[in-house]
Each structure stands twice: as C-alpha cells, then as structure tokens.
Scaffold this active site. Structure first.
Site, PDB file in Angstrom:
ATOM      1  N   HIS A  52     -61.791  33.933 -74.114  1.00 16.49           N
ATOM      2  CA  HIS A  52     -62.585  35.058 -74.602  1.00 16.49           C
ATOM      3  C   HIS A  52     -63.206  34.694 -75.949  1.00 16.49           C
ATOM      4  CE1 HIS A  52     -60.537  38.502 -72.157  1.00 16.49           C
ATOM      5  NE2 HIS A  52     -60.793  37.435 -71.403  1.00 16.49           N
ATOM      6  N   GLU A  54     -63.171  36.219 -78.803  1.00 14.95           N
ATOM      7  CA  GLU A  54     -62.273  36.385 -79.953  1.00 14.95           C
ATOM      8  C   GLU A  54     -61.328  35.197 -80.091  1.00 14.95           C
ATOM      9  OE1 GLU A  54     -62.466  40.647 -78.125  1.00 14.95           O
ATOM     10  OE2 GLU A  54     -62.794  38.577 -77.453  1.00 14.95           O
ATOM     11  N   CYS A  82     -59.657  43.300 -75.862  1.00 16.35           N
ATOM     12  CA  CYS A  82     -58.694  43.571 -74.803  1.00 16.35           C
ATOM     13  C   CYS A  82     -57.286  43.365 -75.372  1.00 16.35           C
ATOM     14  CB  CYS A  82     -58.932  42.638 -73.615  1.00 16.35           C
ATOM     15  SG  CYS A  82     -58.507  40.907 -73.949  1.00 16.35           S
ATOM     16  N   CYS A  85     -56.560  39.713 -76.604  1.00 13.47           N
ATOM     17  CA  CYS A  85     -57.225  39.399 -77.864  1.00 13.47           C
ATOM     18  C   CYS A  85     -56.610  40.179 -79.027  1.00 13.47           C
ATOM     19  CB  CYS A  85     -58.721  39.651 -77.751  1.00 13.47           C
ATOM     20  SG  CYS A  85     -59.505  38.484 -76.607  1.00 13.47           S
TER      21      CYS A  85
END
Length: 153
Positions: A52, A54, A82, A85
């Site tokens: 992801h 992040e 999410c 993260c």
C-alpha cells in the site's frame, strides 16, 4: 507549505500508481517541512498485499532517516488508511496523519471503525481527514468508473 501543498504531492504519487494500473493512492512522509518518504499503491505489480502507499512511504522514510521509528513525522495519504496501514503508522510513532478521501469499505478513522481512537494502544497519532477530499475522491471514482467501462465493453 501547508497540508494542501503536501496532499497535492501525494496526489501526484497517486497518479503514478494509476499509470501502472494500480488503484491510485499516494502517500508521503514529511518531517520539519521536508519530504523524507514517498510511496504509491503497487500490490498488483509487486504481487504483494502489503504494498500500500502508506507502507511504501513509511519504508522509504525509515531508510532515508535510518530509523524504524518516525517520531515528529507526518504522513499525507490520499485515502483514509486501512487497518494494516494504521498498525504500521502507530508502530512508526508518527505524530500526525493527514488524509484526503474517506474509505467507507476499509477506512479505520471512523468510516468502518476508529483504530486511532483506541485508548489502550500505547501510541496515538493525531489524524485529520478531508484535505483535498474532492480531488482525492474524484481520482479514485474516475479510476473505478474507467475499469467498469472497460469490463462492460
């Protein structure tokens, strides 16, 4: 430089993800007004569910600052984080998280649940949502609309 300036930089990173066919989410880590980490979504290209935006930005910042902890740093991300993260954000000890659009399916700053507000956790990051939310949301909406249109052809 302000939150909108850095969110525009994160949007630029999100567009890079989009060019590679990834969901357009971008993130960057800032310390003392200087970008120290950048990342964008790449789970498809990397065959990695943890890739992801992040996580990529945190990894980049950790390498650049030579520390797995990032106290005093801020994370700018175009989409509400999410659970995965958020966990990484809290472990990194970020001072602040600023995001653009809400994620009503997996967001954990109140859209689904609020992990950042769990008092029992040993670290808390200040969180601000809605910075350039329309721009961030439109990028995602347009991306998914284009995908749906391709499938219907």
């Amino acid at each position: 430089m302000n939150d909108e300036f850095f969110m525009r930089e994160a949007l630029s990173l999100a567009r890079s993800a989009e060019c590679l066919g990834e969901v357009p989410v971008g993130a960057l880590v800032v310390r003392d007004g200087v970008i120290v980490g950048r990342g964008f979504n790449s789970p498809i290209g990397e065959s990695d569910p943890t890739a992801h935006a992040e996580i990529a930005a945190l990894r980049d910042a950790g390498r650049n600052l030579e520390n797995y902890r990032l106290p005093g740093c801020e994370l700018f991300v175009t989409l509400e984080p999410c659970a995965m993260c958020a966990g990484a954000i809290l472990h990194a000890r970020l001072a602040r998280v600023i995001y653009g659009a809400r994620d009503y399916k997996t967001g954990v700053h109140g859209s689904v649940v609020d992990l950042f507000a769990v008092e029992r956790l040993n670290h808390h990051s200040a969180v601000l949502g809605g910075v350039l939310a329309d721009d961030c949301g439109r990028l995602l909406s347009d991306f998914f609309a284009a995908r749906r249109a391709k499938r219907e052809q």
